[in-house]
Design an enzyme around this catalytic site. Structure first.
Site, PDB file in Angstrom:
ATOM      1  N   ARG A 181       0.843  -1.202   0.000  1.00  0.00           N
ATOM      2  CA  ARG A 181       0.000   0.000   0.000  1.00  0.00           C
ATOM      3  C   ARG A 181       0.876   1.249   0.000  1.00  0.00           C
ATOM      4  O   ARG A 181       0.575   2.225  -0.687  1.00  0.00           O
ATOM      5  CB  ARG A 181      -0.945  -0.002   1.205  1.00  0.00           C
ATOM      6  CG  ARG A 181      -2.072  -1.017   1.112  1.00  0.00           C
ATOM      7  CD  ARG A 181      -3.044  -0.878   2.256  1.00  0.00           C
ATOM      8  NE  ARG A 181      -3.816   0.355   2.161  1.00  0.00           N
ATOM      9  CZ  ARG A 181      -4.559   0.845   3.151  1.00  0.00           C
ATOM     10  NH1 ARG A 181      -4.610   0.228   4.322  1.00  0.00           N
ATOM     11  NH2 ARG A 181      -5.232   1.970   2.981  1.00  0.00           N
ATOM     12  N   CYS A 239      -1.017   5.958   9.207  1.00  0.00           N
ATOM     13  CA  CYS A 239      -1.358   4.668   8.618  1.00  0.00           C
ATOM     14  C   CYS A 239      -2.495   4.895   7.641  1.00  0.00           C
ATOM     15  O   CYS A 239      -2.519   5.891   6.925  1.00  0.00           O
ATOM     16  CB  CYS A 239      -1.722   3.657   9.699  1.00  0.00           C
ATOM     17  SG  CYS A 239      -3.142   4.157  10.714  1.00  0.00           S
TER      18      CYS A 239
END
Length: 283
Positions: A181, A239
């Protein structure tokens, strides 16, 4: 204050006269409602905490996450929740989950940030408790309302504008998401793939061992240094939505750093198309 508590130490604390409130913070991205698992079995006296609605200012489904998917709750709402959990001033609060302390770390950061001095994470999560053969209860625990008074801003955080200029000049920005990611190879949730320019990749999964327990402070520090964090750096972490970043904040604290959290995280950044996006590995 200590951050982690082992199952046997928690059992001894429960048996003592120390006021302790145990919070079950089971949540995961693919199953955000942890209540069914909680009802099937939880630590004695543990109260269920809804991460989406009590540890965040809930974003309704379908609305753009312009503040991120898990904005921090305001003080008044969090205080009302904490009192409903039965928390009084001076209590030791112990938080746990069944996800290697990922969601419990969010609870640790939110509650410490709201002025509760002694918040501890059950190291190894629910699995460690059950593997130790310690007792488990079924059903819901509804405590007497507590009287805790919360503050705000005890732990430092940054907003999207500060995150944009954070990296550089002795400051480091860490991305706690999975490497694929971070590199922008996949993005299953948010509208754009990639990472905040200048951020380093430190996936939070590296903070724990196969047993779900945090690695030693020395090992964690070695890992962060190897990832490019200088010894004396001022470190901020983010995050996807501010949950696993808190796990990174716990690991950084154990490693001897003083981390800052970017709560909006990628889910906020990616919803602002004017913000630049970097892809691939860090330079």
């Amino acid at each position: 204050m200590p951050i982690l508590i082992a199952p046997d130490d928690l059992a001894a604390l429960i048996a003592s006269e120390t006021p302790v409130r145990i919070l079950d913070v089971r949540w995961r991205l693919d199953a955000p409602d942890g209540r069914p698992a909680y009802l099937e079995g939880h630590l004695p006296g543990a109260v269920y905490v809804d991460l989406d609605h009590e540890l965040a200012d809930h974003v309704p489904t379908g609305e753009p996450a312009v503040r991120g998917r898990h904005p921090l709750p305001d003080r008044e709402a969090l205080q009302a929740s904490a009192r409903a959990w039965g928390v009084d001033d001076g209590d030791v609060v112990v938080v746990y989950d069944d996800l290697k302390s990922l969601s419990a770390s969010r609870a640790w950061w939110v509650l410490r940030g709201a002025g509760i001095a002694d918040v501890r994470i059950l190291d190894g999560a629910f699995r460690a408790w059950s593997d130790a053969g310690l007792p488990v209860e079924r059903g819901e625990v509804v405590p007497e309302p507590g009287t805790v008074t919360l503050t705000a801003g005890v732990l430092p955080s940054i907003d999207i504008d500060t995150a944009a200029t954070w990296a550089g000049e002795g400051r480091v920005l860490l991305d706690a998401r999975a490497g694929e990611r971070y590199r922008g190879e996949v993005e299953p949730i948010d509208p754009r793939a990639g990472h905040i320019p200048g951020a380093l990749s430190t996936p939070t999964t590296a903070n724990v061992g196969a047993d779900g327990r945090f690695l030693s402070p020395e090992t964690l520090r070695e890992q962060f240094l190897a990832a490019g964090v200088p010894e004396d750096a001022t470190v901020a972490t983010y995050c996807g939505s501010g949950v696993t970043a808190a796990h990174n904040a716990v690991a950084l604290t154990l490693a001897g750093f003083e981390p800052v959290l970017y709560p909006g995280s990628w889910s906020e950044w990616a919803n602002h198309p004017e913000r630049p996006v970097a892809t691939g590995p860090e330079a």
